[in-house]
Scaffold this motif. Sequence first.
Motif, short mmCIF file in Angstrom:
data_model
loop_
_atom_site.label_atom_id
_atom_site.label_comp_id
_atom_site.label_asym_id
_atom_site.label_seq_id
_atom_site.Cartn_x
_atom_site.Cartn_y
_atom_site.Cartn_z
N MET A 1 0.83 -1.21 -0.01
CA MET A 1 -0.09 -0.01 0.23
C MET A 1 0.84 1.22 0.08
SD MET A 1 -2.93 -1.31 2.41
CE MET A 1 -1.79 -1.89 3.32
N ARG A 2 1.94 1.13 0.55
CA ARG A 2 3.06 1.94 0.39
C ARG A 2 4.31 1.31 0.24
NH1 ARG A 2 4.82 2.62 5.41
NH2 ARG A 2 2.98 2.38 6.97
N THR B 1 -6.24 1.91 1.72
CA THR B 1 -5.00 2.28 2.05
C THR B 1 -5.09 3.17 3.31
OG1 THR B 1 -4.43 2.40 -0.36
CG2 THR B 1 -2.92 3.46 1.26
N LEU C 1 -5.71 0.60 6.20
CA LEU C 1 -4.80 -0.32 6.83
C LEU C 1 -3.41 0.40 7.13
CD1 LEU C 1 -5.49 -3.10 4.23
CD2 LEU C 1 -5.72 -3.15 6.76
N THR C 2 -3.14 1.67 6.79
CA THR C 2 -1.92 2.23 6.89
C THR C 2 -1.92 3.82 7.50
OG1 THR C 2 -1.81 3.38 4.66
CG2 THR C 2 -1.00 0.86 5.06
N SER D 1 2.81 -3.00 9.02
CA SER D 1 3.48 -3.03 7.65
C SER D 1 2.29 -2.93 6.78
CB SER D 1 3.73 -4.60 7.64
OG SER D 1 3.89 -5.25 6.22
N PRO D 2 2.77 -2.00 5.72
CA PRO D 2 2.01 -1.72 4.57
C PRO D 2 1.80 -3.09 3.55
CG PRO D 2 4.31 -0.93 4.25
CD PRO D 2 4.51 -1.56 5.55
#
Lengths: 345, 798
Positions: A82-83, B125, B128-129, A92-93
Motif C-alpha cells: 500500500m506504500r 490504504t 490499513l496504513t 506493515s504496509p
Amino acid sequence: MNVRVLLLAIFWANQALTQGFSGLGTEAEGFAMPDPQHVISFPQDHGAHPDFRIEWWYLTATLEGDDGAQYGVQWTLFRSAMRPGEGEGWQSPQVWMGHAAVTSAEEHHVAERLARGGIGQAGVISTPFETFIDDWQMLATGAGLEDMTVRARGADFAYDLALHATGPIVLQGDRGYSVKSPGGQASHYFSQPFYEVSGVVTLPDGPVAVTGQGWLDREWSSQPLAEDQSGWDWFSLSFDTGARLMGFGLRGAALFTSATWIAPDGTPTPYGDGALQLTPLNHVEIEGREVPTEWRVALPVRGVDVTVEALNPQAWMGVSFPYWEGPISIAGSHTGRGYLEMTGY
Amino acid sequence: MALLTLLSHWRRHPGQLVTLMLGLALATALWSGVQAINEEARQSYARAAASVTAQSYDRLVTPDGQPVPMADYIALRRAGWLVSPVIGGHVQIGAERWRLLGIDPLTAPQGILPQAAGESLVDPTAFLTGPGQAFVTPGVNIVSDQREMPNFVPVEGIAPGLILTDLSVAARLLDQQDPSFLTILPDQPAGLPALAEVTSLTRQQPSEDRDLSRLTQSFHLNLTAFGFLSFAVGLFIVHSTIGLAFEQRRPVFRTLRALGLPLGRLVGALMVEVTGIALIAGSVGVFLGYFVAAALLPDVAGTLRSLYGADIGGSLAFRPLWAGVGLLIAMLGAWLSAAQAVWKVARMPLLAPAQPRAWAMASAKGRRWQVAGALALFGTSGVAGATGGSLIAGFLCLGALLLGAALMLPPVVSLILAGLSRMVRGALPEWILADTRQQLPGLSLALMALLLALSANVGVSTMVGSFRQTFLGWLNQRLVSELYVTAASNGQAEEIRAMLAPMVDATLPIAYAESRIAGAPGRVYGVADHATYREYWPMIVSVPHVWDALAAGQVALINEQLSLREGLSPGDPVRLTNGLTLPVGGVYSDYGNPTGQAMIALSLLRDRFDDVQEQRTAIRIDPERRGAVIATLQDRFDLPDGAVVDQERVKQASIDVFDQTFRVTGALNVLTLAVAGFALLASLMTLATMRLPQVAPLWALGQTRARLAWIELGRSLGLVLITWAVALPVGLALAWVLLAVVNVVAFGWRLPMMLFPLDWVRLLGLAVLSSALAAAYPALGLLRMPPAHLLKVFSNER
C-alpha cells in the motif's frame, strides 16, 4: 464494505474498482520502477521486492492422474504494497494474497488466503527459498529453486507436490526486463518452465497420484499496464518437442503482444510487439462475462500455428478479483499442454 | 355537498374538532413513540448481533485472559486454521471512555466492516496504513488528544460507544501488539489437525448472556404495554368525541336523509370524514410520537445499559415504515371509535325524532353485561396469573385485570351513588346525586380512562418503590465495608492489604474468577471467613451454620437469579468449574446483575481456579479514620483517581444507576395520566354543552350561577375521588403481578411488596388537580353564562 471490495482495491488501486485489472495502469507514487539496467541475480531476486507495488510467485502445472484423467494445478502468492517498504508488526504496509486451484475437465476448485505482512503469517525467504501464506507453502528442498515441495488446501481440495527442475531459469524479455506497452510500461520477469512434477491431489472423491510438468513465473513491477490497457491473455505452452513458448497479449487501444521462444536447452529468444498473433476462436459465458477459452496462437517466425483449448472452460477464479486460469491442450503445428490466464473480462 | 354539510358541524364546534384531533393525535403519539423506541432498540440489537463484538463466533482465548501471544496466532494460521485476530480494549479520549475494537479485515469473517449499498466506505490504504480510519456511530464528536488518532468516520450501524478500526490502529492506541482474542471462522478447510494439537488456547462459545434481544424482551414488552395503555386511553377520548358529534348532528342526518340523500352516500360521507380527520390527526400524532420517542430514548438507552449492559443509540432514525404503521393505527383507532356511531346512523329510522338525547344512555341491561364482562376478565386475569410463568401470561394477567376493572367502574360508581342517595335528605343533594347518575354514561368512558391511568400509576410506582426500597436495604447490607480499594494488579493488592493490616479492623479481598456456573458464564467469588459476611450478607434462604460450612469449603452460595434459573435450592449440587461441584448452601439476593454468580471459600477459589482476580479489597475501619487511610494509600501507592472509594460513593453510584433505570417508566406514567386528564376534560366539556336543559331549571328555581358552578366542580371531584378509590386496589393488584410474576420472569428476582400511602395521596392530589382543571373550564362557562342563554332553554324547548 466487504473484504472482496477491499482487496480488489488494495491489489489494483482504488480508482480501478469497476475496471478490474486495468487498475494496474495507474500512477505508482513513491514506488521503485522497473529498470532495464537491473541485472537479475540470485538468490536475492527469488525474495520479495517490497519497494515495488506488486509482485507474484506463480506456479502452474499440467498433470495426469493415475486414474488417467488430466488435471491442472495453480499455486500463487501475490504481494501488494500500500506504500513502499516494510513496517513493524501490524503497521506493515504489505498485503499478501494466495490463490490455489485444482482443475479437471469437470471440476474447478479454488481457495484464497489473505494476510498482512510484518507478523509472519505470509512472506518469502530467499535462502533457502520459501514462500508461504498460512499453511500453504512452496519450499526449496535444495539449493536455488531446483527442488521444491508445494502444497495448499481449500475447503474441498488439497494438493502436495514435489518439483524437480530439468532445465535452467529463463529470463523473459530483455534479460528479465519485460515491456508491457508501447509507452514503455514494464516489469521484471523470469521463469522456471522446466519442472517435473509428482505428488498427490486430493479431491472430494479422494486422493489421486499425479505426474506432469510445472512452470514457475516470477514477476514484479509497480505499473505494468498502460492507462488504456484493460487486461491480458497470457499463455505458457510446453510443446512435446521439449521447447516452450511464453506469450501474452495486453488488450488496450491496440493489442500489444510479446513472446519468448525457449529452446529445449533453455535458451530464450524474445520477440517484441506484433510477432505473436492471438486470435480468440470460441467464447463461453461465465458469470455474465464472455470469455474466450479457445484461441489460435501463432508465432510465424518460429513456424508455430496452433489452436489451444481449455481443459475446463469454466475454470473461473471467483476470488477477490476474479479472472480465468486453467490448463489447455495444444493442437496444430505443435502439440503439447499449457496454461492460460485471462484477466479483465 | 353532503360532505360539506357534515363538515360544517366542525366549523360551528371548533372545540370539539380540536378535542377529537388532539385525542387521536395523543393516542397515536404515545403508541407510535413507544414503537419507535422499540424499533430503534431492535435495530441496535440486530447490529450488535451482526458485529464481531457480539461473540457470534467462537473465540480462542488464553486461560488467564491475557492477550494471545502473536506466535500462537501465527502457529494456528500456519497449521491451516482460519482464525482472525482482534485487539480490543478501552481508551480514554478526552472526557469519554470508548470501547476500541481493532480487527484484521484481511482474515476477518465477511461483513464485519460497515458497508453502504454496494459501495465501499473504506479507502483501504487509509484504513490499513498511516494514522488509519476508525468508524463510529454518527453524531458523536471525538476530541482528539495528543496521540496520533485515526480519522474518525461516522457510519450508520456502528454500536454507540464503539470505535471500530484496523488492528494496527488499535495496537497503537492500546499499546498492545498481541491479539486480545482470536475469532474462529465458521468454515474451515478439510483435513486440519485438531485444535488441541496446534494450540493451548481455550475455545470459547459465544456467551449466552449477550443474547440481548432475549434479555431485553421483557423491557420492550413493558414499554409496549404502556404504549397500548396510552393508546386505549386516547381512544376513549376519540370515541366520546365522535359519539357526541354524531349525536349532535342527528337533526342534520335526518334532514339530509329527508332531502333524498341515500343512506349509503351518507354513511360513505361520514367514513370519508372520519378517515380525513384520522389522517390529519394521525400525521400530527406520528410527528409528535417522533418527538416523544426522541425525548425518551436517552432514558431508555440508560435503562437498557444499566439493566442489561445493552448499548443502544441515543439518537433516533426516522423510518417510513414506522410512520406508516402509526398512521394506520390512528386510522384503525378512529374507525373503531366511530363504528358504533356510524352503525347507529345507518340504522336510524328516516323519520325518527331529531331530538338530541343523552348519547350512549346505558340501560340496566347494558350494565349487567358490563359486570359480566368484567367478571370474565377478572377470571382470565386470575387464571393467567396463577398458571403463568411466562411474560406473556404476566402481561395477559395485567391487561385483563385493568380492562375488567375499567368495565366494572361505572356499575360500581352507580352503586355508590345509589347508596348515597338513600342516605341524603333534601332536594338539592338528592338532585345532585340523581343528576350525577344521569350523567354517568357520558362520563364513564373518561372515568374508565382515568381509572386505567391511576391504576397503572399506583401499580408501577408501587413496583418501582418496592424495588427501590429493597434495593437500598440490600445495598446497605451488602456495602458494609467503609472503603473499597482497586489495585493495578493482584500483587499490588496484596501489598496494600499487608500494609493496611495493622492499621484497620479488617482487609477483605474481593476475589473472583470467570467461570461457567451450571454451564453458563458467570463469576465465582471467594470470601474470607469474617464476621462482616456472617452478620450482613443478604441471604434469602440457607442451611444451618452456612458460614461455617462455607469457610470449610463444603458448600457454595448462589445468587437468586441462578437459583431461579436453574431451579437450585440449598442441598442441590452446583457445578462451579471443571472438577468442582459443591452443594448449594444458601441463596442470596443480588439485584442488578443479569448473570449467575456463586460464592465459595477464598482458599478454595485460590486453589481451584486459574486467573483469580484479586485487585479489589474491602476495608473495615472506624469511619473516623477513613481520611487518614485514604491519604496513606495514595501516598504509598500510585493509585489512579477512583481507585479508592468510600462506601457512600459506591452507594450513591448504585442508586444513580437504579434511578436512571426507571426514569423512562416514570415519564410514561406522567404522560398517561396527562392523557387521562385530557380525556376527562373532553368529556366534561361536551357534557357541559348538553346539560343546559338539566341545569336551567335549577337556575330558574333560584340557585345562583356561582352555586351551580361550584356544584358542577364538586361533582366532578367527587367522581374522581371515587375513581381514585377504586383505582387503589386495582393498582396494588397490578403491582403484585408486576413484582411476583413479571419481575421474576424478566429479571430473575422476586421482590417483597411494600406500600407507599404517601404516593397515593400525591396521586390523589394530581388526579384532583387535573380533574379540577378539567372541570373548571365548563364550570367557569356556566358561571359566565348570560342568563338569556339559560332562558333560551325554555323558549327552545321542543
